[in-house]
Design a protein around this motif. Structure first.
Motif, short mmCIF file in Angstrom:
data_model
loop_
_atom_site.label_atom_id
_atom_site.label_comp_id
_atom_site.label_asym_id
_atom_site.label_seq_id
_atom_site.Cartn_x
_atom_site.Cartn_y
_atom_site.Cartn_z
N ARG A 59 0.80 -1.05 -0.05
CA ARG A 59 -0.10 0.05 0.14
C ARG A 59 0.94 1.28 -0.02
NH1 ARG A 59 -2.25 -0.19 6.40
NH2 ARG A 59 -0.34 0.06 7.26
N GLN A 109 -4.04 -1.80 -7.69
CA GLN A 109 -5.09 -0.93 -7.57
C GLN A 109 -5.09 0.29 -7.02
OE1 GLN A 109 -8.65 -3.53 -6.52
NE2 GLN A 109 -7.15 -5.56 -7.06
N ALA A 111 -6.46 4.76 -7.00
CA ALA A 111 -7.08 5.89 -7.54
C ALA A 111 -6.15 7.13 -7.50
CB ALA A 111 -8.48 6.42 -6.81
N GLU A 181 -9.37 5.40 -11.69
CA GLU A 181 -9.43 4.56 -10.66
C GLU A 181 -9.20 3.07 -11.24
OE1 GLU A 181 -13.21 4.03 -8.57
OE2 GLU A 181 -12.79 6.04 -7.70
N ARG A 182 -8.45 2.24 -10.61
CA ARG A 182 -8.49 0.85 -11.16
C ARG A 182 -8.70 -0.10 -10.14
NH1 ARG A 182 -2.98 -2.98 -12.47
NH2 ARG A 182 -3.59 -3.29 -14.32
N GLY A 183 -9.74 -0.84 -10.31
CA GLY A 183 -10.40 -1.95 -9.41
C GLY A 183 -10.03 -3.24 -9.62
N ALA A 184 -10.84 -4.26 -8.88
CA ALA A 184 -10.52 -5.60 -9.15
C ALA A 184 -10.41 -6.09 -10.37
CB ALA A 184 -11.49 -6.45 -8.08
N ASP A 185 -11.08 -5.81 -11.43
CA ASP A 185 -11.10 -6.29 -12.77
C ASP A 185 -9.90 -5.62 -13.41
OD1 ASP A 185 -11.69 -3.68 -13.23
OD2 ASP A 185 -13.78 -4.06 -14.33
N ASP A 187 -9.46 -2.93 -14.99
CA ASP A 187 -9.46 -1.84 -16.20
C ASP A 187 -9.12 -0.77 -15.22
OD1 ASP A 187 -10.49 -3.92 -17.53
OD2 ASP A 187 -12.57 -3.03 -17.52
N LYS A 191 -12.47 8.20 -14.59
CA LYS A 191 -14.09 8.60 -14.25
C LYS A 191 -14.29 10.04 -14.43
CE LYS A 191 -15.60 7.38 -10.44
NZ LYS A 191 -15.87 7.36 -8.77
N ARG A 207 -12.60 4.38 -20.42
CA ARG A 207 -11.98 3.05 -19.74
C ARG A 207 -10.89 2.70 -20.52
NH1 ARG A 207 -14.36 -0.92 -16.27
NH2 ARG A 207 -15.97 0.36 -16.23
#
Length: 295
Positions: A59, A109, A111, A181-185, A187, A191, A207
């Motif tokens: 982190r 992941q 933001a 943002e980059r999340g669990a998928d 991508d 935003k 995206r």
């Protein structure tokens, strides 16, 4: 460290404090100079949990001041002028987990927010002459229709189309901000894009679709941008027929439909924008014809 490199961007005067214990490596007050006037700061930790399915975790908080965008875009596509040229302030939070370091780094992941003042935006750079070569009958029909209905010479409409394309090709902005943002998928979700210039305003998002083993600049890009114009740019685009009847609260008149971009960061597909420009005179002529018929 005196020198290092990250994604093709040279880092100088790399420094910070490393705190090491049996399961954690922590970086405190990490800093590096980028170029002559930019600085990047990083604080974070890397931990290892024995027995966990994904034992590596990280982190971090990252920030940057006056970060120049041009070298990054030149690295993505050296054959063209940088898509964005300006200096950005950046602030973000990153995290990740993995079975090994490769999985950890590829699956990061988080933001971030980027803000810039006074730069150049070339994302909408198109070649109208190329569009005309690709669809000569369409552009000829559009110009002939407008000429018949308005009594204007086709070459005047053609000049206005070229001026419209030129106005889009390099926008000198006052403010540009992006939220990512980059999340669990995995991508990268864009935003928000918000650009303000004296005669242009852009808002939208999109995206970058993750593909395993494919570098980010080569992953599929999709953007939808709502653009408004005013002043001289609006007058020229009005001649072509690119404008709607809708204005925002600052007096920018919206284009008749959103701009959609595809392809990749390395090779942006602007074909929909070229088609909009070529179709606009025909649309304008058809609209007047409908009004004359009371439709």
């Amino acid at each position: 460290l005196q020198d290092a490199s990250l994604m093709g961007v040279d880092l100088r005067d790399v420094r910070g404090t490393l705190v090491i214990d049996p399961s954690t490596l922590r970086l405190e007050s990490g800093m590096a100079a980028v170029g002559d006037t930019s600085a990047v700061r990083l604080d974070g930790d890397l931990a290892f949990v024995v027995g966990a399915a994904r034992p590596y975790t990280m982190r971090s908080a990252v920030s940057a001041d006056n970060l120049e965008a041009a070298p990054l875009f030149r690295a993505i596509d050296p054959s063209r002028p940088p898509a964005v040229e300006g200096r950005f302030d950046l602030a973000g939070q990153l995290s990740g987990a993995g079975a090994d370091m490769d999985e950890l780094l590829s699956g990061v992941q988080g933001a971030c927010k980027l803000e810039s003042k006074d730069g150049r935006f070339r994302v909408l750079q198109i070649d109208v002459a190329d569009a005309a070569r690709q669809a000569p009958s369409l552009i000829a029909g559009a110009l002939d229709s407008v000429t018949a209905l308005f009594g204007k010479k086709a070459e005047k409409i053609g000049e206005a189309m070229l001026e419209s394309a030129e106005g889009l090709s390099e926008i000198r902005y006052d403010q540009l901000s992006l939220s990512l943002e980059r999340g669990a998928d995995l991508d990268i979700v864009i935003k928000e894009i918000a650009l303000i210039a004296p005669e242009e305003r852009i808002a939208g998002g999109g995206r970058i679709a993750y593909a395993q083993g494919v570098p980010v600049p080569e992953q599929a890009l999709s953007l939808e941008l709502d653009m408004g114009v005013r002043g001289a740019v609006a007058r020229i685009m009005g001649v072509v027929g690119l404008l709607s009847d809708s204005r925002d609260e600052l007096g920018y008149t919206h284009l008749y439909q959103p701009i959609q971009l595809g392809g990749t960061l390395q090779r942006i597909d602007r074909s929909q924008l070229r088609e909009m420009l070529v179709q606009a005179p025909l649309r304008k002529g058809s609209g007047l014809f409908d009004k004359l018929l009371g439709r």
